[in-house]
Design an enzyme around this catalytic site. Sequence first.
Site, PDB file in Angstrom:
ATOM      1  N   GLN A   1      13.930   3.398   7.449  1.00 51.17           N
ATOM      2  CA  GLN A   1      13.144   2.153   7.584  1.00 51.17           C
ATOM      3  C   GLN A   1      13.978   1.228   6.652  1.00 51.17           C
ATOM      4  O   GLN A   1      14.244   1.673   5.435  1.00 51.17           O
ATOM      5  CB  GLN A   1      11.882   2.392   7.139  1.00 51.17           C
ATOM      6  CG  GLN A   1      11.124   1.204   7.614  1.00 51.17           C
ATOM      7  CD  GLN A   1       9.641   1.170   7.226  1.00 51.17           C
ATOM      8  OE1 GLN A   1       9.277   1.881   6.029  1.00 51.17           O
ATOM      9  NE2 GLN A   1       8.677   0.851   8.146  1.00 51.17           N
TER      10      GLN A   1
ATOM     11  N   GLY B   1       7.133   4.721  -2.508  1.00 47.57           N
ATOM     12  CA  GLY B   1       5.886   5.312  -2.671  1.00 47.57           C
ATOM     13  C   GLY B   1       5.800   6.306  -1.810  1.00 47.57           C
ATOM     14  O   GLY B   1       5.802   7.569  -2.199  1.00 47.57           O
TER      15      GLY B   1
ATOM     16  N   MET C   1       6.997   7.400   2.879  1.00 49.22           N
ATOM     17  CA  MET C   1       7.285   7.146   4.271  1.00 49.22           C
ATOM     18  C   MET C   1       6.698   8.049   4.725  1.00 49.22           C
ATOM     19  O   MET C   1       7.067   9.308   5.031  1.00 49.22           O
ATOM     20  CB  MET C   1       8.706   7.140   4.098  1.00 49.22           C
ATOM     21  CG  MET C   1       9.339   6.820   5.211  1.00 49.22           C
ATOM     22  SD  MET C   1       9.343   5.200   5.746  1.00 49.22           S
ATOM     23  CE  MET C   1       9.353   5.091   7.672  1.00 49.22           C
ATOM     24  N   GLU C   2       6.226   7.335   6.061  1.00 55.28           N
ATOM     25  CA  GLU C   2       5.339   8.162   7.013  1.00 55.28           C
ATOM     26  C   GLU C   2       5.888   8.812   8.231  1.00 55.28           C
ATOM     27  O   GLU C   2       5.692   8.869   9.210  1.00 55.28           O
ATOM     28  CB  GLU C   2       4.376   7.141   7.744  1.00 55.28           C
ATOM     29  CG  GLU C   2       5.135   5.979   8.477  1.00 55.28           C
ATOM     30  CD  GLU C   2       5.423   4.656   7.671  1.00 55.28           C
ATOM     31  OE1 GLU C   2       5.935   3.572   8.362  1.00 55.28           O
ATOM     32  OE2 GLU C   2       5.689   4.639   6.528  1.00 55.28           O
ATOM     33  N   ASN C   3       7.171   9.446   7.761  1.00 52.31           N
ATOM     34  CA  ASN C   3       7.690  10.469   8.765  1.00 52.31           C
ATOM     35  C   ASN C   3       7.045  11.325   9.610  1.00 52.31           C
ATOM     36  O   ASN C   3       6.164  12.091   8.804  1.00 52.31           O
ATOM     37  CB  ASN C   3       9.052  11.011   7.956  1.00 52.31           C
ATOM     38  CG  ASN C   3       9.968  10.127   7.355  1.00 52.31           C
ATOM     39  OD1 ASN C   3      10.545   9.253   7.940  1.00 52.31           O
ATOM     40  ND2 ASN C   3      10.336  10.595   6.079  1.00 52.31           N
TER      41      ASN C   3
ATOM     42  N   HIS D   1      -2.621   6.129   2.905  1.00 51.74           N
ATOM     43  CA  HIS D   1      -1.771   5.163   3.396  1.00 51.74           C
ATOM     44  C   HIS D   1      -0.856   5.898   4.406  1.00 51.74           C
ATOM     45  O   HIS D   1      -0.957   5.327   5.474  1.00 51.74           O
ATOM     46  CB  HIS D   1      -1.227   4.405   2.424  1.00 51.74           C
ATOM     47  CG  HIS D   1      -0.545   3.253   3.021  1.00 51.74           C
ATOM     48  ND1 HIS D   1      -0.888   1.994   3.195  1.00 51.74           N
ATOM     49  CD2 HIS D   1       0.962   2.990   3.592  1.00 51.74           C
ATOM     50  CE1 HIS D   1      -0.021   1.343   3.717  1.00 51.74           C
ATOM     51  NE2 HIS D   1       1.051   1.913   3.959  1.00 51.74           N
ATOM     52  N   GLU D   2      -0.025   6.707   4.114  1.00 52.30           N
ATOM     53  CA  GLU D   2       0.970   7.337   4.959  1.00 52.30           C
ATOM     54  C   GLU D   2       0.432   8.128   5.992  1.00 52.30           C
ATOM     55  O   GLU D   2       0.802   8.288   7.076  1.00 52.30           O
ATOM     56  CB  GLU D   2       2.029   8.124   4.032  1.00 52.30           C
ATOM     57  CG  GLU D   2       2.637   7.767   2.925  1.00 52.30           C
ATOM     58  CD  GLU D   2       3.480   6.251   3.301  1.00 52.30           C
ATOM     59  OE1 GLU D   2       3.628   6.011   4.435  1.00 52.30           O
ATOM     60  OE2 GLU D   2       3.240   5.534   2.230  1.00 52.30           O
TER      61      GLU D   2
ATOM     62  N   HIS E   1      -0.817   5.900   8.824  1.00 50.00           N
ATOM     63  CA  HIS E   1       0.205   5.439   9.841  1.00 50.00           C
ATOM     64  C   HIS E   1       0.485   6.525  10.755  1.00 50.00           C
ATOM     65  O   HIS E   1       1.357   6.063  11.831  1.00 50.00           O
ATOM     66  CB  HIS E   1       1.732   5.613   8.914  1.00 50.00           C
ATOM     67  CG  HIS E   1       1.987   4.139   8.310  1.00 50.00           C
ATOM     68  ND1 HIS E   1       2.169   2.967   8.937  1.00 50.00           N
ATOM     69  CD2 HIS E   1       2.166   3.893   6.756  1.00 50.00           C
ATOM     70  CE1 HIS E   1       2.487   2.046   7.915  1.00 50.00           C
ATOM     71  NE2 HIS E   1       2.494   2.600   6.860  1.00 50.00           N
TER      72      HIS E   1
ATOM     73  N   GLU F   1       1.265  -2.294   8.966  1.00 51.85           N
ATOM     74  CA  GLU F   1       0.869  -2.307   7.580  1.00 51.85           C
ATOM     75  C   GLU F   1      -0.444  -2.727   7.262  1.00 51.85           C
ATOM     76  O   GLU F   1      -1.455  -2.394   6.488  1.00 51.85           O
ATOM     77  CB  GLU F   1       1.844  -2.936   6.595  1.00 51.85           C
ATOM     78  CG  GLU F   1       3.191  -2.394   6.451  1.00 51.85           C
ATOM     79  CD  GLU F   1       3.333  -0.633   6.230  1.00 51.85           C
ATOM     80  OE1 GLU F   1       2.202  -0.480   5.562  1.00 51.85           O
ATOM     81  OE2 GLU F   1       4.325  -0.038   6.199  1.00 51.85           O
TER      82      GLU F   1
ATOM     83  N   ASP G   1      14.302  -5.983   5.704  1.00 51.62           N
ATOM     84  CA  ASP G   1      13.624  -5.541   4.489  1.00 51.62           C
ATOM     85  C   ASP G   1      13.038  -6.852   3.665  1.00 51.62           C
ATOM     86  O   ASP G   1      12.039  -6.485   2.844  1.00 51.62           O
ATOM     87  CB  ASP G   1      14.651  -4.902   3.652  1.00 51.62           C
ATOM     88  CG  ASP G   1      14.690  -3.466   3.711  1.00 51.62           C
ATOM     89  OD1 ASP G   1      14.001  -2.840   4.494  1.00 51.62           O
ATOM     90  OD2 ASP G   1      15.488  -2.667   2.910  1.00 51.62           O
TER      91      ASP G   1
ATOM     92  N   TYR H   1       0.923  -6.079   4.124  1.00 52.77           N
ATOM     93  CA  TYR H   1       0.023  -5.175   3.834  1.00 52.77           C
ATOM     94  C   TYR H   1      -1.312  -5.725   3.542  1.00 52.77           C
ATOM     95  O   TYR H   1      -2.214  -5.429   4.203  1.00 52.77           O
ATOM     96  CB  TYR H   1       0.433  -4.361   2.693  1.00 52.77           C
ATOM     97  CG  TYR H   1       1.783  -3.519   2.622  1.00 52.77           C
ATOM     98  CD1 TYR H   1       1.655  -2.069   2.816  1.00 52.77           C
ATOM     99  CD2 TYR H   1       3.215  -4.221   2.915  1.00 52.77           C
ATOM    100  CE1 TYR H   1       2.865  -1.482   3.065  1.00 52.77           C
ATOM    101  CE2 TYR H   1       4.308  -3.387   3.110  1.00 52.77           C
ATOM    102  CZ  TYR H   1       4.115  -1.926   3.005  1.00 52.77           C
ATOM    103  OH  TYR H   1       5.262  -1.275   3.011  1.00 52.77           O
TER     104      TYR H   1
ATOM    105  N   ARG I   1      11.724   4.293  -7.749  1.00 52.10           N
ATOM    106  CA  ARG I   1      10.748   3.409  -6.860  1.00 52.10           C
ATOM    107  C   ARG I   1      10.784   2.216  -6.952  1.00 52.10           C
ATOM    108  O   ARG I   1      10.683   1.553  -8.090  1.00 52.10           O
ATOM    109  CB  ARG I   1       9.114   4.097  -7.045  1.00 52.10           C
ATOM    110  CG  ARG I   1       8.288   3.511  -6.228  1.00 52.10           C
ATOM    111  CD  ARG I   1       6.837   4.204  -6.465  1.00 52.10           C
ATOM    112  NE  ARG I   1       5.855   3.762  -5.646  1.00 52.10           N
ATOM    113  CZ  ARG I   1       4.583   3.969  -5.882  1.00 52.10           C
ATOM    114  NH1 ARG I   1       4.184   4.996  -6.769  1.00 52.10           N
ATOM    115  NH2 ARG I   1       3.519   3.664  -5.076  1.00 52.10           N
TER     116      ARG I   1
END
Length: 605
Positions: free
Chosen positions: A140, A267, A269-271, A294-295, A298, A317, A374, A382, A557
Amino acid sequence: MPPSYSQPLPQDPHSYAGTSPARVSHLDLDLTVDFATRSLAGRATWRLLANQPATELVLDTRDLTIEQVELFDATGNSTSAAFTLGQADAVLGQALHVPLAPDTTAVRVSYRTSPTAAALQWLEPAQTAGTEPFLFTQSQAILARTWLPCQDSPGIRFTYDATVRVPPHLLALMSAENPQTLDARGEYRFRMAQPIPAYLMALAVGDLRFAPLSGRTGIYAEPGTLPTASHEFADLEKMVAAAEELYGPYRWERYDLLVLPPSFPFGGMENPRLTFVTPTILAGDRSLTSLVAHELAHSWSGNLVTNATWNDFWLNEGFTVYFERRIMEHLYGAEYADMLQVLGRAAMQETIAEIGVASPDTHLHLALAGRDPDEGLTEIAYEKGCALLLTLESLVGRPRLDAFIKEYFARFSFQAMDTATFLHYLRAELLDQEPGLESRLNLAAWVDGPGLPPNAPPVASRRFEAVDQELGRLAAGEAPASLLPATAGWSSHEWVHFLHGLSDSLPVERVAELDAAFQFTTSGNAEILAAWFPRALRAGYAPADAALENFLRHVGRRKFLVPLYRALLATPDGLTQARAVYAQSRPNYHSVATGTLDAMLDTRT
C-alpha cells in the site's frame, strides 16, 4: 428487485491499468527469494477476464526487469510476445504494454525485482529479533508494482495462487492460506480464493514460528517474540466474534497476525488472512491492541468493500476507525472507547493545523492526481471519516446506522466503492427516508469541505478528566511523586494524554522530577516514549538523549519517526544531531518512512 447503485467507476489516476482494454482475473505467481542479491525472480501469469474484446493488456511496473512475456491460448499453448515499456515516472513507474492475440486467455511475465524495490524491506539478522535475515513487503498504496507486474489499482480485484521458494530454514507467508510449520525444501504454496486488489498482496520470509489462539486465529512471530505476542493478543478471537456480532460474518476464513521486526513503517497492515503488525504495540498490558481491532475491522471496510481509487481512501479508513472503536467498546466498555475517540480527535486537529484549515487536503474526497497517494494517508481520512459516522449516529441512532453499515458491507462485498456511488447509496437507503436529514447532516461540508464541520459531536472521556485533575495538581506546584497513588493502573492512553497535557515551557528541573517519579525514559511502551521524548527535548533534558537515539535507530514506525525528528530539528543543535542519527538509522527504515524523512532532513539549511 432491489435498486441498482452501480455507476461507472472513476479513472484511477495512479494506475496505468485504467487504459487497458483487458482486465485480469487470476494470478499464478512463481517466485524465488534471493537474500544474497536482495531480489525476487520468477513469473507472474495473469489469467484474463473472459469475453473481453481486448487487443492489449496494460500492467503497472516500477523498477522491474522484464525478461520475457508469453501469451497463452485456451489449450495452454504459448507464444513469445512483443512488449513495450512506457516512459518512466518517479511515482507511477512504467506501463507495460502487451499486445494480445484474438485467442489469448493468459499472459505470463518473467521478471526480476530491483535490490532497491520500494515495497521490499530486506533486513540483516542484527535488524531483527533473532539471528536470521528477514524480508517483508509493504504494497500500500501503489508499491505492489515494484515487486509484481500487476494492475495496481484498488478498484481491480483478482484471486491468486503462488509458489515461493526460500532458504529451507526460513518460513514464507503471504496474504493467503498459510503454512504453520517449516517445509524442509523451503518451497511453499499459497492460495487466495477471495478476490483482492494488488495493494493487499503481501509476502514475508523469516525465522518464524506459529502459535494458535483459537480455531481460526493465531500468531506468527520470531521465536523470541512469540510468547510475548501470544500473551498480548490473547483476546484476538473475542475481537473477531465482536466484529461479526456488529457487522456480519468474517468472510476470510482465518485471521492471523504476523509480528514484524521494528522497522515495519506502519502500526499495522490489513493484509487478508494475515495482518502485519508492529512490535511497538507489545506493551505488556494489552493496552495498545486497538490497533489490532483497527486492522481486523479492515476485513470488512477496505478488504471486503474497497476504495475505488486513493481519492476515496476515507471510505476505507473512516469506516474502519468507527468500527474499531465499536469493537473496543464491546470488549472493554464505553469509557475505554471514549479515550480512543479523544486521542483520535486531537490527532486530527493537529493534522488540520499542520495542513491548513482551508486546505483541500482536509476534505474527505481528495484530489491526488499527479501526487503520490501516500500524501492522502493522513488523519483526515481516518478521524474526519469517523467523525462523519459519529455525526450520522447522533442523528439517526445506533440501531439504524448499524443496520445501514451491515447491509452496505453485505451488498457490496468484494467490490470497489467510490465516493459518488457511496453518497448515492447513503441518500437512497438512509438520508432520503427522513425529510431534512441530509441538511442537518451537512453532508457536502463533510465530503467536499475543509476542516471539521461544526456539527461534529464533541468527544469526551471521564478517565481523561481524572488525568486532567492530576495535571492541574502538577501545575499548581505539587511534586510529581505525590501523583503516584492516583496514577496507579493508568493505561497507555491515560499516560499519553498526561504527557500531551504537560506545559510546553516545563523547566528541565521539573522534567527531571517527572522522570524520577514515573521512569518515562526507560519505559518499554513505545506510545509513552513517543509522547515523552518531545517534552524532554523541548526542556533540554539530556538524560533522555541516549534513549531517544536508541529508539530512532531501532523503531521504523513512521507515526513515531516524523514527529520525533521534527522535535529534534526544533532544538538548537537539532539539525546536526538529527542528520547524524538518521545516517545511522536510515538502513533500518522502510522506503515508506525514508521518502518522508529524506525530504525533511535533506532540504533544510
